[in-house]
Design an enzyme around this catalytic site. Structure first.
Site, PDB file in Angstrom:
ATOM      1  CG  ASP A 158      -1.527   1.219   1.596  1.00  0.00           C
ATOM      2  OD1 ASP A 158      -2.258   1.724   0.743  1.00  0.00           O
ATOM      3  OD2 ASP A 158      -1.296   1.748   2.707  1.00  0.00           O
ATOM      4  CG  PHE A 159       1.962   5.605  -1.726  1.00  0.00           C
ATOM      5  CD1 PHE A 159       3.243   5.414  -2.216  1.00  0.00           C
ATOM      6  CD2 PHE A 159       1.599   6.868  -1.301  1.00  0.00           C
ATOM      7  CE1 PHE A 159       4.160   6.468  -2.274  1.00  0.00           C
ATOM      8  CE2 PHE A 159       2.503   7.930  -1.368  1.00  0.00           C
ATOM      9  CZ  PHE A 159       3.781   7.727  -1.859  1.00  0.00           C
ATOM     10  CG  ASP A 160      -1.170   7.957   0.969  1.00  0.00           C
ATOM     11  OD1 ASP A 160      -0.541   8.992   1.217  1.00  0.00           O
ATOM     12  OD2 ASP A 160      -1.647   7.701  -0.157  1.00  0.00           O
ATOM     13  CG  ASP A 191      -1.891   2.511   6.415  1.00  0.00           C
ATOM     14  OD1 ASP A 191      -2.107   2.182   5.233  1.00  0.00           O
ATOM     15  OD2 ASP A 191      -2.218   3.619   6.886  1.00  0.00           O
TER      16      ASP A 191
END
Ligand SMILES: O=P(O)(O)OC[C@H]1O[C@H](O[C@H]2O[C@H](CO)[C@@H](O)[C@H](O)[C@H]2O)[C@H](O)[C@@H](O)[C@@H]1O
Length: 285
Positions: A47-49, A222
């Site tokens: 995932d990124f953020d 997250d």
């Protein structure tokens, strides 16, 4: 079982879908060793953020944590694929990954993708929704109080209240009512509500398709939308006892224990993820 202490890497109870027993090894070292045996068939998903990049008040200001890109670059030739699976548009991901070569990008929950630096492909069923999304963003900017931040992403609109937490209830109420009226879907996140077209695409579906012929996969995430990705790895492992699927949560106080409870391992920040990946390199070389 007790909760992992902050700043440590620990195993938490795995998600149990339909009583299957996940084949996940017991700790990070075992997990990387099992991965080393099938590295050429293993996909690493991120995932990124909140996972690769620490959270910032301004969604346009985020950058990957120091050393995270170097770790991905070193890992890329050692595994089958590295893929970023995010709610951000592909273009944003490309811009923020510092020109990393050989990485697959899945943006807007899989409504867009780009393989290994190739052109961005958009899910055709979503395209007719672009004008609706654009109008929705304009309405949100006009109708929501100052402090609410409207992020237009072509095929989705994210309504943020990070810098005005007192607006959370009002923003969500506005967003959910608008979604119902327009036939859109909602995805909750970290101080954000996202409105998306009613097209069947989420992180779980993306991961499920990619791991169909893989020998193993790790997913690092997250937020609650990442739990669907964890579930896709669990389902793949349930169908094939030789598949090694490892779900890693990047903990944060906003999502509480929900993501960590669904994961095998928990890291305490994107910076800790960079260290974790760097430390994994010797296992795979
Ligand atoms: O799937 P992801 O890559 O995790 O994207 C989820 C959302 O990330 C961004 O919002 C979050 O990060 C912002 C920057 O740190 C933060 O300000 C915000 O409060 C978080 O919710 C992004 O702006 C959203 O569009 C994504 O849906």
């Amino acid at each position: 079982m007790s909760r992992p202490a902050r700043g440590t890497l620990s195993r938490v109870p795995p998600l149990n879908l339909g009583n299957q027993q996940p084949m996940t090894p017991l700790d990070a070292e075992h997990a990387w060793r099992a991965t080393a045996e099938r590295a050429a068939d293993t996909v690493l998903f991120f995932d990124f953020d909140g996972t690769l990049a620490p959270v910032d008040d301004d969604p346009t200001a985020v950058q990957p944590a120091p050393k995270v890109l170097a770790a991905l670059e070193s890992l890329a030739p050692l595994v089958r694929r590295i893929a970023i699976v995010s709610a951000r548009p592909v273009e944003f991901l490309r811009d923020h990954l510092g020109g990393l070569a050989g990485i697959d990008l899945y943006g807007l929950y899989g409504l867009e993708h780009s393989h290994s630096g190739g052109e961005t492909v958009t899910e055709p069923a979503a395209l007719p929704w672009v004008p609706t999304m654009s109008e929705l963003a304009e309405q949100a900017r006009a109708e929501l109080p100052p402090g609410a931040l409207v992020e237009f992403k072509r095929l989705s609109v994210a309504l943020h209240w990070r810098t005005a937490p007192q607006l959370g209830g009002l923003v969500q109420e506005w967003g959910r009512a608008r979604a119902e009226r327009l036939g859109l879907r909602c995805q909750a996140g970290r101080m954000v509500l996202e409105l998306k077209p009613p097209v069947d695409r989420d992180k779980g579906m993306v991961i499920g398709e990619i791991v169909r012929d893989a020998g193993g996969a790790w997913y690092f995430g997250d937020d609650v939308s990442d739990i669907k990705a964890f579930a896709a790895l669990r389902a793949r492992a349930a169908a094939d006892p030789h598949f090694v699927g490892v779900c890693v949560a990047v903990a944060n106080p906003e999502t509480g224990h929900e993501v960590a409870d669904a994961a095998d391992l928990t890291l305490d920040s994107p910076a800790a993820l960079a260290t974790f990946l760097t430390d994994a390199l010797p296992h795979l070389t």
